[in-house]
Design a protein around this motif. Structure first.
Motif, short mmCIF file in Angstrom:
data_model
loop_
_atom_site.label_atom_id
_atom_site.label_comp_id
_atom_site.label_asym_id
_atom_site.label_seq_id
_atom_site.Cartn_x
_atom_site.Cartn_y
_atom_site.Cartn_z
N GLN A 1 26.68 -6.95 7.22
CA GLN A 1 26.97 -6.00 8.30
C GLN A 1 26.47 -6.50 9.64
OE1 GLN A 1 26.63 -1.60 7.70
NE2 GLN A 1 25.02 -1.73 9.26
N TRP A 2 27.33 -6.41 10.65
CA TRP A 2 26.99 -6.74 12.03
C TRP A 2 27.01 -5.45 12.84
CZ3 TRP A 2 25.11 -10.20 15.32
CH2 TRP A 2 25.40 -10.07 16.68
N GLN A 3 25.97 -5.25 13.68
CA GLN A 3 25.92 -4.04 14.51
C GLN A 3 25.40 -4.38 15.90
OE1 GLN A 3 23.72 -0.73 12.86
NE2 GLN A 3 24.35 0.65 14.50
N GLN A 4 25.98 -3.75 16.91
CA GLN A 4 25.53 -3.85 18.29
C GLN A 4 25.39 -2.45 18.87
OE1 GLN A 4 28.46 -6.74 20.07
NE2 GLN A 4 26.60 -7.63 20.93
N MET A 5 24.31 -2.25 19.63
CA MET A 5 24.08 -1.01 20.35
C MET A 5 23.86 -1.34 21.83
SD MET A 5 24.21 1.67 18.30
CE MET A 5 23.30 2.90 19.27
N PHE A 6 24.50 -0.57 22.71
CA PHE A 6 24.41 -0.80 24.14
C PHE A 6 23.82 0.44 24.81
CE2 PHE A 6 28.01 -3.20 22.50
CZ PHE A 6 27.74 -4.47 22.97
N TYR A 7 22.73 0.23 25.53
CA TYR A 7 22.06 1.30 26.27
C TYR A 7 22.25 1.04 27.77
CZ TYR A 7 19.82 2.21 21.78
OH TYR A 7 19.59 2.50 20.47
N SER A 8 22.56 2.08 28.53
CA SER A 8 22.89 1.91 29.94
C SER A 8 22.14 2.93 30.79
CB SER A 8 24.39 2.06 30.15
OG SER A 8 24.72 2.08 31.52
N ASP A 9 21.74 2.51 32.00
CA ASP A 9 21.13 3.45 32.92
C ASP A 9 22.16 4.42 33.49
OD1 ASP A 9 22.51 1.78 34.60
OD2 ASP A 9 20.75 0.95 35.60
N LEU A 10 23.44 4.23 33.18
CA LEU A 10 24.45 5.22 33.54
C LEU A 10 24.36 6.44 32.62
CD1 LEU A 10 27.54 2.87 34.10
CD2 LEU A 10 26.00 3.85 35.83
N LEU A 11 23.82 6.22 31.43
CA LEU A 11 23.64 7.31 30.47
C LEU A 11 22.20 7.78 30.40
CD1 LEU A 11 25.78 5.84 27.51
CD2 LEU A 11 26.50 7.51 29.22
N GLY A 12 21.26 6.87 30.65
CA GLY A 12 19.84 7.20 30.59
C GLY A 12 19.09 6.54 31.73
N ASP A 13 17.92 5.97 31.41
CA ASP A 13 17.07 5.37 32.45
C ASP A 13 16.95 3.85 32.34
OD1 ASP A 13 16.44 7.87 33.60
OD2 ASP A 13 14.94 8.24 32.04
N TYR A 14 17.46 3.25 31.26
CA TYR A 14 17.26 1.82 31.05
C TYR A 14 18.54 1.18 30.51
CZ TYR A 14 12.56 3.67 31.33
OH TYR A 14 11.46 4.35 31.73
N THR A 15 18.70 -0.12 30.84
CA THR A 15 19.85 -0.87 30.37
C THR A 15 19.39 -2.03 29.49
OG1 THR A 15 21.16 -0.33 32.34
CG2 THR A 15 21.85 -2.26 31.06
N PHE A 16 19.81 -2.04 28.25
CA PHE A 16 19.49 -3.12 27.33
C PHE A 16 20.45 -3.04 26.16
CE2 PHE A 16 17.00 0.57 26.19
CZ PHE A 16 17.02 0.62 24.80
N ASP A 17 20.39 -4.02 25.28
CA ASP A 17 21.24 -4.03 24.11
C ASP A 17 20.46 -4.58 22.93
OD1 ASP A 17 22.20 -7.16 23.77
OD2 ASP A 17 21.87 -6.61 25.87
N VAL A 18 20.86 -4.19 21.74
CA VAL A 18 20.24 -4.66 20.51
C VAL A 18 21.34 -5.03 19.52
CG1 VAL A 18 18.10 -3.36 20.80
CG2 VAL A 18 20.01 -2.32 19.60
N GLU A 19 21.12 -6.11 18.77
CA GLU A 19 22.06 -6.57 17.76
C GLU A 19 21.33 -6.84 16.46
OE1 GLU A 19 23.34 -7.04 21.65
OE2 GLU A 19 22.01 -8.58 20.81
#
Length: 357
Positions: free
Chosen positions: A203-221
């Motif tokens: 299984q491959w998974q990616q999550m994208f976090y954005s300061d447009l939705l919250g306070d920080y921008t980062f990603d995890v795989e």
């Protein structure tokens, strides 16, 4: 003396679990619920007490997966409190699965610094208050049976305060909103997700976090590989490999590394953590009698800022054994208590529902 104390406590806790596991079966032998006390000791919580209840719902078809709703509440002598609601649902002849999570956590944990070489005696405690919501939807519709795809949503508000301690080079606490969404796809031939006896998962998974939705921008795989084989009618071997990466303005408590419960058991979460981490696991599981089982395992893991550093860094190692208590035998659902010897230096205990991987 400390070793004997922990072993004795582990045995006491498991006897308590065996005595308190509860079920309600109707005339057609459908188990409706299971209730288990939480009474134990781990490296991260010290002494803990609470309760976990699982409510099982009738499936849509006779041999379908059983939906369940889990409720957990416990506190610890370290000043920790966690309340958690976790439902699992299955739709359209089990072609769609829905997992949900609603959690409140008032948590004390240790920060050991960033990187692969922590000193277990050098840390700074921090207090984390967290409200978390998550939903993951997986589907096999439109694909061959072995393949799956899905989406996940994560919403979290966190407040973190560092205490005075031995580590003075502290990271940004990243308090505030951490909201994101992502996708997954994989190949899954497991015969059962609770106690898999044969099959594999890639299984491959990616999550994208954005300061447009919250306070920080980062990603995890993450890349999650698991394989299972039946050795005898009651014995199973499981092998696991997990690679993680986190990039961007990543909160320190969301870096790649062990969770201490399922991946590299018996340590505080992110005991060694960085932008990348790899964890390898091997385990032999044995059903013994009635609702009892056991397992032995070996785990290795390491972290690094870059892939080349990850490759060069030394492995952390752990060997251990655990006891299993059947909560729902028809669904192969077991609670486990694990005892591990981490880096052949210090001891760890962990408790959880379901297998580690």
């Amino acid at each position: 003396m400390e070793l004997l104390k922990k072993i004795g406590l582990l045995l006491f806790v498991f006897v308590t679990l065996v005595a308190a596991a509860t079920e309600d079966a109707s005339e057609d032998d459908f188990q409706r619920y299971s209730v288990v006390p939480i009474l134990g000791y781990t490296e991260e919580t010290e002494f803990q007490i609470g309760v976990m209840a699982l409510l099982f719902l009738r499936p849509d078809e006779p041999k379908g997966n059983v939906p369940e709703i889990g409720l957990t509440a416990y506190g610890s002598t370290r000043g920790q409190l966690q309340l958690q609601l976790e439902p699992y649902y299955y739709l359209f002849h089990d072609q769609i699965s829905i997992w949900g999570l609603l959690k409140y956590q008032d948590w004390v944990a240790g920060y050991y610094g960033r990187g692969n070489d922590p000193d277990i005696d050098i840390f700074t405690n921090f207090n984390r208050k967290k409200f978390q919501y998550g939903t993951r939807i997986e589907s096999r519709i439109g694909l061959p049976k072995a393949f799956k795809y899905g989406v996940e949503v994560h919403a979290e508000y966190t407040e973190i305060d560092f205490e005075e301690g031995k580590i003075t080079d502290l990271p940004d606490d990243h308090s505030g909103w951490r909201n994101g969404a992502g996708y997954l796809f994989g190949v899954d031939t497991r015969d059962n997700i609770n106690w898999t006896r044969h099959g594999f998962l890639a299984q491959w998974q990616q999550m994208f976090y954005s300061d447009l939705l919250g306070d920080y921008t980062f990603d995890v795989e993450s890349l999650d590989l698991r394989g299972y084989s039946t050795l005898t009618q009651t014995t199973t071997m499981a092998l696991g490999f997990l690679w993680q990466r986190a990039g961007g303005d990543v909160p320190f408590d969301m870096l790649a590394g062990p969770d201490g419960i399922c991946r590299f058991r018996g340590v505080e979460s992110l005991y060694f953590g960085d932008n990348q981490a790899v964890i390898m696991q091997a385990e032999v599981r044995q059903f013994i009698w009635w609702r009892l089982g056991s397992h032995v395992f070996f785990e290795g893991g390491k972290s690094g800022r870059y892939f080349s550093e990850l490759v060069r860094n030394d492995w952390h190692r752990s060997v251990g054994a655990g006891a299993l208590l059947g909560l729902n035998l028809k669904q192969n659902l077991f609670a486990r208590a694990d005892f591990s010897w981490v880096d052949f230096d210090h001891l760890g205990l962990s408790f959880y529902v379901r297998q580690a991987f």
